[in-house]
Design a protein around this motif. Structure first.
Motif, short mmCIF file in Angstrom:
data_model
loop_
_atom_site.label_atom_id
_atom_site.label_comp_id
_atom_site.label_asym_id
_atom_site.label_seq_id
_atom_site.Cartn_x
_atom_site.Cartn_y
_atom_site.Cartn_z
N LEU A 74 0.81 -1.21 0.00
CA LEU A 74 0.00 0.00 0.00
C LEU A 74 0.85 1.26 0.00
CD1 LEU A 74 -2.72 -0.92 2.65
CD2 LEU A 74 -2.90 -1.07 0.17
N SER A 75 2.17 1.11 -0.03
CA SER A 75 3.04 2.28 0.13
C SER A 75 2.81 3.33 -0.97
CB SER A 75 4.50 1.85 0.14
OG SER A 75 4.82 1.10 -1.02
N SER A 76 2.47 2.88 -2.17
CA SER A 76 2.25 3.84 -3.25
C SER A 76 0.83 4.39 -3.26
CB SER A 76 2.53 3.17 -4.61
OG SER A 76 1.64 2.08 -4.83
N ILE A 77 -0.06 3.81 -2.47
CA ILE A 77 -1.46 4.24 -2.46
C ILE A 77 -1.71 5.30 -1.39
CG2 ILE A 77 -3.84 3.48 -2.18
CD1 ILE A 77 -2.52 2.44 -4.69
N VAL A 78 -1.09 5.13 -0.22
CA VAL A 78 -1.37 6.02 0.90
C VAL A 78 -0.72 7.39 0.68
CG1 VAL A 78 -1.64 4.14 2.53
CG2 VAL A 78 0.63 5.14 2.19
N ASP A 79 -1.24 8.39 1.38
CA ASP A 79 -0.72 9.75 1.26
C ASP A 79 0.44 10.01 2.22
OD1 ASP A 79 -2.75 10.77 -0.67
OD2 ASP A 79 -4.11 10.30 0.98
N THR A 80 0.33 9.47 3.41
CA THR A 80 1.39 9.65 4.42
C THR A 80 1.79 8.27 4.95
OG1 THR A 80 0.56 11.82 5.09
CG2 THR A 80 1.98 10.68 6.64
N TRP A 81 3.10 8.04 5.02
CA TRP A 81 3.61 6.75 5.50
C TRP A 81 4.68 7.02 6.55
CZ3 TRP A 81 6.89 2.81 2.21
CH2 TRP A 81 7.05 1.63 2.96
N MET A 82 4.44 6.50 7.74
CA MET A 82 5.38 6.65 8.85
C MET A 82 5.85 5.27 9.31
SD MET A 82 3.43 9.62 11.03
CE MET A 82 2.00 8.58 11.29
N LEU A 83 7.03 5.25 9.91
CA LEU A 83 7.62 3.99 10.35
C LEU A 83 8.08 4.11 11.79
CD1 LEU A 83 8.56 1.13 9.55
CD2 LEU A 83 10.75 2.13 8.93
N LEU A 84 7.72 3.11 12.60
CA LEU A 84 8.21 2.97 13.96
C LEU A 84 9.14 1.76 14.01
CD1 LEU A 84 5.08 3.63 16.20
CD2 LEU A 84 7.29 4.74 16.45
N ARG A 85 10.32 1.93 14.58
CA ARG A 85 11.22 0.78 14.68
C ARG A 85 11.99 0.84 15.99
NH1 ARG A 85 16.65 1.76 13.14
NH2 ARG A 85 17.04 3.80 12.17
N ASP A 86 12.54 -0.31 16.39
CA ASP A 86 13.31 -0.43 17.61
C ASP A 86 14.78 -0.17 17.34
OD1 ASP A 86 11.19 -1.12 19.36
OD2 ASP A 86 11.19 -3.14 18.53
N VAL A 87 15.46 0.41 18.33
CA VAL A 87 16.90 0.62 18.28
C VAL A 87 17.50 0.06 19.57
CG1 VAL A 87 18.76 2.31 18.20
CG2 VAL A 87 16.71 2.67 16.84
N GLU A 88 18.44 -0.85 19.44
CA GLU A 88 19.08 -1.46 20.60
C GLU A 88 20.46 -0.84 20.83
OE1 GLU A 88 19.22 -5.68 20.36
OE2 GLU A 88 17.07 -5.91 20.01
N SER A 89 20.69 -0.35 22.05
CA SER A 89 21.99 0.21 22.41
C SER A 89 22.10 0.28 23.91
CB SER A 89 22.16 1.62 21.80
OG SER A 89 21.18 2.51 22.30
N TYR A 90 23.34 0.11 24.43
CA TYR A 90 23.62 0.22 25.86
C TYR A 90 22.69 -0.67 26.68
CZ TYR A 90 26.60 4.19 24.73
OH TYR A 90 27.59 4.98 24.22
N GLY A 91 22.38 -1.86 26.15
CA GLY A 91 21.54 -2.81 26.88
C GLY A 91 20.08 -2.44 26.94
N GLU A 92 19.64 -1.55 26.06
CA GLU A 92 18.25 -1.12 26.05
C GLU A 92 17.66 -1.24 24.65
OE1 GLU A 92 18.18 2.36 29.47
OE2 GLU A 92 18.19 2.89 27.35
N ARG A 93 16.34 -1.27 24.62
CA ARG A 93 15.61 -1.28 23.36
C ARG A 93 14.66 -0.09 23.36
NH1 ARG A 93 12.87 -6.69 20.73
NH2 ARG A 93 12.67 -5.91 18.61
N ASN A 94 14.90 0.85 22.50
CA ASN A 94 14.09 2.07 22.43
C ASN A 94 13.46 2.23 21.05
OD1 ASN A 94 14.76 3.27 25.16
ND2 ASN A 94 16.81 3.05 24.30
#
Length: 571
Positions: free
Chosen positions: A423-443
Motif C-alpha cells: 500500500l506504500s504507493s497508495i497512501v498519502d502519508t507513510w510513517m515507520l516505527l522501529r526499535d533501536v538497541e543500544s547500551y543494553g536497552e531497546r528504544n
C-alpha cells in the motif's frame, strides 16, 4: 429507496432492468437485460435461489414490477421461510397480488406412463401466474428438474429454445437458475448458449474460510465487468463488491487534522490532510496503536467522529490501556463521538469484513476511520486479496472525504521500509516505527517516509510513551549512530557537564580580562596624571622663559634709552 426506471445503455432498442442488488447493477452498468432471459448458474449453496428471490422482491418494492417465482424443488412454504431470513415478507406480497409462487413437480414415472414430454403445460401455468399479477419479472428455480423428463437431446434443445423464446416474446425479464456442471457452466451445457446473459456464482473454501465469488460470463449487447467479484449474503441480502472503483474523481481538502501529538504535527507542518490515508508500519510493541489512540482522541476533542476497527483487542482493553497514558477514550464513547468494532480476522472472509465496514461507515458517518492492524487480514486471504480489499476500502473512504489511519504490523528481521500490504504507493502519508538497541536497552524511533503535498521533517525522533502520552524527542547522533534512552540521557549529562565546565572556563577568562582591563586602566590613569604633570611643568618652564625674555628685552630697551640721553648731554 426511491423508484428508478430501467436504464438504457446501448440505444433505444436495448433496455436494462435494475436488480436492486448492491454492487451488481454497477458492474453490469444498469442491471440485467430487460425482457430477456438471464442464466444464474453455480454449485449448491452459492446463492442462486436467494439471488432470484431478491431480484423479484426488490423489483416489486423499488421499481413497481410484479413478479412470478416458479420453483421445481422447494414448496411455497419453504420459499417464504427461507427468504424471511433476509427480512423479506413474501406472504404480504402474495396477498397484495404483487407476487405469485408456483411449485411445479416433475414426476418421471408419470412421464413414462403418458409418453413423450414437452413444456406446454409449463407454458400454461406460467402464463396464468404472469397474468394473475401482471408480472414483469420471472424466476425459474432450478431448471435441471425439467431435464429429467427428456431423454432425447434434440427435443431437450428444442424445448429449451422454445421456453426462452416464449419468455422473450412476452417481454419478461427472467432469471433461470441452473446447477454447475463438470467442465461446463451447467449440467446440460445448453442453457448458457441460449441465454442473453450468464452469471456464474461460486462458493469456495480456503484455509477453512468460505468465500463467494461472482463473474459475468457473457452479456449480449452490453459492456460489463469481466473480473471475478466477491459477494456476500447477510441479513440485508446480497452485496457484490467491485474490485475497482469507476473513477478517481473524488474531491480533496486542504484542511488539516491534528495527530494528537504536538511534535508530530510539527514534523508534518501542521498535521495530516483531512480525507487523506495514513499508514503507520512497525514491529510489535513499538506503539502503533498508541499513535492511533492519540489521533482518535484529538479527533473526538475537535467534536468529530471516529470509527475504530480492531482485529486484536477488545474495546474495553483499548480503553483501559490508553487510560494509563492519560487518554479518556471511554468518555468519547459515552458522548457518541467514538465507536469501536472488534472482530477476529478469521471469523469470516474478507468480503464480509469489507461489507461490514461499509455498513458501519454508512451508519456512523465518521470523520476518521482507524483499522488496527491491516496485516492480520493476510492470514485470512489468498495472495493479493487483502491488498485489493484494502485498496477498495481506501477508495471508498477517499470518495467520502474520510481520513483513514491504517496500522501495519511488520515482522521482526524483515525489511524496515515495507508496508506489508503493498500500500506504500497508495497512501498519502507513510510513517515507520522501529526499535533501536543500544547500551543494553531497546528504544523506539519514529520517522516519516513520505507525506504527499506537504513539507515534512526528515529527522529521526525518539518515541517516548509516558503517563501523559507520547512525546517525540530529538534524537542524538553519536559515533555509533542514533542515541536513545539511557545513552541519550548519558550523552545529555556529558554535554551538560561539558557545558558547565565551558561556562566556568569562560567566566575565569572574563575575570582575568577584567583584571587586566582594570590594571590597564590604572596604568592609563597614572600615565594621564604623569602627562598632566609634565604638561604643567612645561607650562611653567615656558612661562619662566617668557618672563626672562621679556625682562631681557626691557633691560635692553632701558640700556638703549640711557645711552641715547648720555650722548645728548655730551653734545
Amino acid at each position: 429507496m426511491t423508484s428508478r426506471k430501467p436504464l438504457k445503455t446501448s440505444g433505444p432498442a436495448f433496455r436494462k432492468a435494475l436488480t436492486g442488488i448492491s454492487g451488481f447493477d454497477e458492474i453490469t452498468h444498469g442491471g440485467l437485460p430487460a425482457g430477456r432471459p438471464t442464466l444464474i448458474c453455480g454449485s449448491a449453496g452459492c446463492g442462486k435461489s436467494l439471488f432470484g428471490a431478491e431480484f423479484l422482491v426488490k423489483g416489486i418494492r423499488d421499481y413497481d414490477e410484479p413478479g412470478v417465482l416458479v420453483s421445481f424443488e422447494e414448496t411455497p412454504v419453504d420459499i417464504v421461510q427461507n427468504v424471511a431470513s433476509l427480512g423479506y415478507d413474501l406472504t404480504d406480497l402474495i396477498k397484495r397480488k404483487k407476487l405469485a409462487i408456483d411449485h411445479v413437480v416433475i414426476d418421471r414415472q408419470q412421464i413414462d406412463e403418458n409418453g413423450e414430454f414437452d413444456l406446454e403445460g409449463l407454458f400454461i401455468r406460467l402464463a396464468y401466474a404472469v397474468d394473475s399479477v401482471g408480472a414483469k419479472r420471472v424466476v425459474l428455480d432450478t431448471i435441471e428438474s425439467l431435464f429429467s423428463g427428456f431423454d432425447n437431446q434434440a427435443i431437450l434443445r428444442s424445448e429449451l429454445r422454445r421456453l426462452f423464446g416464449w419468455l422473450k416474446e412476452r417481454g419478461l425479464t427472467t432469471i433461470i437458475t441452473a446447477e454447475r456442471g463438470d467442465g461446463q457452466l451447467t449440467r446440460q451445457g445448453l442453457e448458457e448458449y441460449v441465454s442473453d446473459c450468464v452469471v456464474l456464482l461460486d462458493h469456495r473454501v480456503s484455509g477453512q474460510v468460505s468465500t463467494r465469488r461472482l463473474r459475468i460470463v457473457k452479456y449480449r449487447g452490453s459492456t460489463h465487468g469481466t473480473n471475478e467479484f466477491p459477494f456476500l449474503i447477510d441479513e440485508d441480502g446480497i452485496s457484490v463488491l467491485p474490485i475497482t472503483t469507476a473513477a478517481m474523481d473524488y474531491q480533496v481538502s486542504d484542511g488539516r487534522v491534528s495527530s494528537g501529538i504536538e511534535e508530530l504535527d510539527d514534523m508534518l507542518d501542521g498535521g495530516y490532510y483531512v480525507g487523506s490515508s495514513i499508514l503507520l508500519s512497525g514491529t510489535a510493541g513499538t506503539g502503533k496503536s498508541t499513535v492511533a489512540a492519540h489521533l482518535a482522541d484529538a479527533t473526538c476533542k475537535a467534536k468529530k467522529r471516529c470509527l475504530y476497527f480492531s482485529f486484536e483487542e477488545s474495546p474495553h482493553q483499548i480503553i483501559r490501556n490508553t487510560g494509563t497514558i492519560g487518554l479518556d477514550l471511554g468518555g468519547h464513547v459515552k458522548k457518541g463521538l467514538l465507536e469501536f468494532h472488534s472482530a477476529r480476522p478469521t471469523a469470516f472472509g474478507l468480503e464480509m469484513h469489507l461489507v461490514q465496514m461499509h455498513k458501519k461507515i454508512e451508519q456512523f458517518k465518521p470523520d476518521l476511520v482507524v483499522v488496527d492492524p491491516i496485516s492480520n487480514l493476510r492470514h485470512n486471504s489468498e495472495d493479493g486479496e487483502s491488498s485489493e480489499m484494502l485498496i477498495r476500502l481506501i477508495d471508498f473512504l477517499r470518495s467520502r472525504g474520510i481520513t483513514a489511519f491504517l496500522i501495519s504490523l511488520t515482522g521482526g528481521g524483515s525489511a524496515l521500509e515495507t508496508s506489508g500490504e503493498d500500500l506504500s504507493s497508495i497512501v498519502d502519508t507513510w510513517m515507520l516505527l522501529r526499535d533501536v538497541e543500544s547500551y543494553g536497552e531497546r528504544n523506539r524511533i519514529l520517522y516519516i517516509l513520505k507525506s504527499r503535498g506537504m513539507p515534512h521533517s526528515n529527522q529521526l525522533r525518539e518515541f517516548v510513551i509516558s503517563s501523559d502520552g507520547i512525546h517525540l524527542v530529538k534524537a542524538y547522533l553519536g559515533s555509533k549512530g542514533v542515541l536513545t534512552g539511557s545513552a541519550r540521557l548519558a550523552q545529555e549529562g556529558r554535554e551538560q557537564i561539558e557545558a558547565s565546565a565551558l561556562i566556568a572556563q569562560e567566566q575565569m577568562q572574563v575575570l582575568r580580562i577584567r583584571q587586566r582591563q582594570r590594571a590597564l586602566e590604572a596604568q592609563m590613569e597614572a600615565l594621564r596624571a604623569e602627562q598632566l604633570a609634565s604638561k604643567e611643568e612645561m607650562d611653567r618652564i615656558e612661562s619662566s622663559r617668557s618672563e626672562r625674555s621679556d625682562l631681557e628685552a626691557a633691560s635692553l630697551n632701558a640700556m638703549g634709552r640711557n645711552r641715547t640721553r648720555s650722548a645728548k648731554s655730551k653734545s
